[in-house]
Design an enzyme around this catalytic site. Structure first.
Site, PDB file in Angstrom:
ATOM      1  N   ALA A   1      -8.474   2.903  -1.364  1.00  0.00           N
ATOM      2  CA  ALA A   1      -8.090   1.619  -0.779  1.00  0.00           C
ATOM      3  C   ALA A   1      -7.046   0.883  -1.621  1.00  0.00           C
ATOM      4  O   ALA A   1      -7.167   0.790  -2.845  1.00  0.00           O
ATOM      5  CB  ALA A   1      -9.315   0.739  -0.607  1.00  0.00           C
TER       6      ALA A   1
ATOM      7  N   HIS B   1     -15.782  10.329  -1.860  1.00  0.00           N
ATOM      8  CA  HIS B   1     -16.560   9.979  -3.043  1.00  0.00           C
ATOM      9  C   HIS B   1     -16.035  10.679  -4.300  1.00  0.00           C
ATOM     10  O   HIS B   1     -16.822  11.235  -5.074  1.00  0.00           O
ATOM     11  CB  HIS B   1     -18.030  10.348  -2.843  1.00  0.00           C
ATOM     12  CG  HIS B   1     -18.711   9.582  -1.767  1.00  0.00           C
ATOM     13  ND1 HIS B   1     -19.938   9.962  -1.236  1.00  0.00           N
ATOM     14  CD2 HIS B   1     -18.362   8.443  -1.119  1.00  0.00           C
ATOM     15  CE1 HIS B   1     -20.294   9.091  -0.307  1.00  0.00           C
ATOM     16  NE2 HIS B   1     -19.361   8.169  -0.216  1.00  0.00           N
TER      17      HIS B   1
ATOM     18  N   ALA C   1      -0.093  -1.267 -12.025  1.00  0.00           N
ATOM     19  CA  ALA C   1      -0.169  -0.927 -13.447  1.00  0.00           C
ATOM     20  C   ALA C   1       0.279   0.523 -13.609  1.00  0.00           C
ATOM     21  O   ALA C   1      -0.337   1.427 -13.051  1.00  0.00           O
ATOM     22  CB  ALA C   1      -1.595  -1.103 -13.952  1.00  0.00           C
TER      23      ALA C   1
END
Length: 520
Positions: A86, A449, A217
């Site tokens: 996301a 996951h 970043a």
């Protein structure tokens, strides 16, 4: 260095405003004397019904709020899997189904056995009670009739217990409606950002909390072995340095945390130097131990449309323990109230107008993958090689074969059987273990996951990246808190585990010495 960069600083810089990062930022700024800057690559989720409405989760996959990572070719699996990550405040808790399981005691105890001292079940259990998320069972208004009949049929066919509240006590098997982190009255998410950040953003009561949105970043600043800041790039291309007076906490997830570290020269020295990246700290475990929960799918056409009430189209599930020696369930099913056929269609299967799916899932997969860089350019996505179904004994592949067979048993059992017209894929003619395995592996997908790429471990574990205090081995002023620290994957959905990692990390930071290494 320009003086303007010197003055842009905070006590703590949190890289990633996602599941764990939201928790840590909120907890640290409970102390008004502590300043925190959060660096988040995506936009806010506030006033975004497309994000905040749980029922709309499927529309987020592959969209503009998705980093959408491809996998490298998988010789024994599906080479077309896209891993959604996301790009929005709240991270994957703003993007997923919010199925909420406290990790089982066997999951945490497995960590402790792998060298994560202090991460055993008894030590970790209190962190669940601290969570601010609204974790509740699927509401009665959202309990679809066919999902209810799936629960009844699974119980009748397999003899597993019915579970009302999977988080009430540990379980080895059972069928029932999930617990979700949501608000049933309006189907609103209770994501990490909603629970931990929204109240303070909306009230404006945390002047010590700064959130830099749509800011990437791309490299850590190091002074010898100490992390002192983070290089960032904004949407308009401006680059600058945000300094950390105390610590940098990297919460960018199992893909982007190792990616950031490696582009900062922290990782497997040989691989970095082969790409022309100066290796400043050799840590061969970064990017290794890539874990996931793969699953396959079996689809039925129904006798006409089914009711539409649902929290998020996959509200009930089943856990089975085939091996009585296993610490927890070793086979899991999601029941989808939609015909989930994205991957079967690639092989020529049709999508029925009305249908349902069961997705046999591997709770404790034995295959291990690897994440690595292919370029020195930080903008180039890393390679994800999950090595699906490559374990020596083919435990993972055999788990899916068993899952397809058990799904068919449930489908033949009333009251679910009365809803079903025909099996669409793989189809009733696919019966041998070899045929089922080939189908199940090549239509396999993911429940998103990824974990394990900066695993926690003991001092003598050469591939451990962080110690039990979440500090990167051999460095100072930097910790990792996200799913990348998982040494093994929980048998259940990992989101609650990540929230608990965030809570524990915040406690470790708050209880640690305030003057050691302070670079104010």
């Amino acid at each position: 260095m320009p003086s303007s960069l010197e003055t842009e600083a905070a006590d703590y810089v949190v890289v990633g405003g996602g599941t764990a990062g939201s928790v840590i930022a909120s907890r640290l700024t409970e102390d008004p004397d502590v300043t925190v800057t959060v660096i988040e690559g995506g936009p806010t989720d506030i006033d975004r019904p497309d994000v905040l409405t749980l029922r709309r989760w499927l529309g987020l996959l592959g969209g503009d709020l998705d980093y959408d990572y491809p996998t490298v070719p998988q010789p024994r699996g599906n080479s077309h899997i896209r891993h959604s990550r996301a790009r929005v405040l709240g991270g994957c808790s703003s993007h997923n189904t919010l199925i909420s399981f406290k990790p089982l005691p066997s999951d945490w105890d497995e960590w402790a056995g792998a060298g994560a001292e202090g991460w055993d079940a008894a030590s970790m259990d209190p962190y669940f009670d601290r969570l601010r998320n609204n974790i509740v069972a699927v509401d009665e208004q959202d309990r679809n009739a066919i999902a209810r009949d799936f629960v009844d049929a699974a119980q009748a066919a397999l003899g597993v217990p019915r579970v009302e509240g999977f988080n009430k006590k540990p379980f080895h098997e059972g069928v029932g409606f999930f617990d979700l982190a949501y608000h049933p009255e309006n189907n609103k998410r209770s994501s990490a950002s909603v629970a931990y950040l929204h109240p303070h953003i909306e009230a404006g009561d945390r002047p010590n909390l700064r959130i830099l949105l749509e800011t990437w970043a791309y490299k850590l600043e190091l002074d010898g072995t100490r992390a002192t800041g983070v290089h960032i790039r904004t949407e308009d291309g401006e680059e600058r340095l945000v300094r950390a007076r105390r610590e940098v906490i990297v919460c960018a997830g199992a893909v982007d945390t190792p990616r950031l570290l490696m582009h900062s020269g922290i990782g497997p020295k040989r691989d970095l130097e082969a790409l022309g990246i100066a290796a400043v700290h050799d840590l061969p475990g970064i990017g290794e131990n890539l874990l996931d929960h793969p699953e396959s799918v079996i689809v039925w056409e129904t006798n006409g449309p089914i009711p539409e009430n649902s929290a998020m189209d996959s509200d009930a599930g089943l856990f089975v323990r085939r091996d009585p020696e296993s610490g927890g369930p070793d086979l899991m099913f999601h029941f989808y109230q939609i015909p989930f056929t994205d991957n079967p269609e690639r092989l020529g299967y049709e999508k029925p107008e009305h249908g349902v799916s069961m997705t046999p899932n591997i709770p404790k997969p034995r295959s291990r993958g690897r994440l690595y860089l292919t370029s020195a350019d930080p903008a180039v996505k890393p390679a994800l090689d999950f090595r699906y179904f490559t374990d020596e004994d083919d435990y993972d592949g055999n788990t899916l074969v068993d899952g397809i067979k058990l799904a068919r048993e449930i489908a033949r059992t009333e009251p679910l059987a009365g809803w079903l017209k025909r099996e669409v894929c793989p189809g009733p003619e696919v019966t041998s273990d070899e045929e089922i395995s080939a189908y199940a592996r090549h239509v396999a997908h993911t429940v998103y996951h990824p974990a394990g790429t900066c695993r926690i471990g003991a001092a003598d574990d050469e591939l451990a990246v962080v110690d039990p205090e979440l500090r990167i081995r051999g460095l100072e002023g930097i910790r990792i808190a996200d799913a990348s620290v998982f040494p093994t994957i929980p048998a259940v959905n990992p989101m609650i585990g990540v929230l608990m990692v965030g809570e524990k990390c915040a406690e470790l930071l708050a209880s640690g010495p305030k003057d050691e290494g302070d670079v104010r």
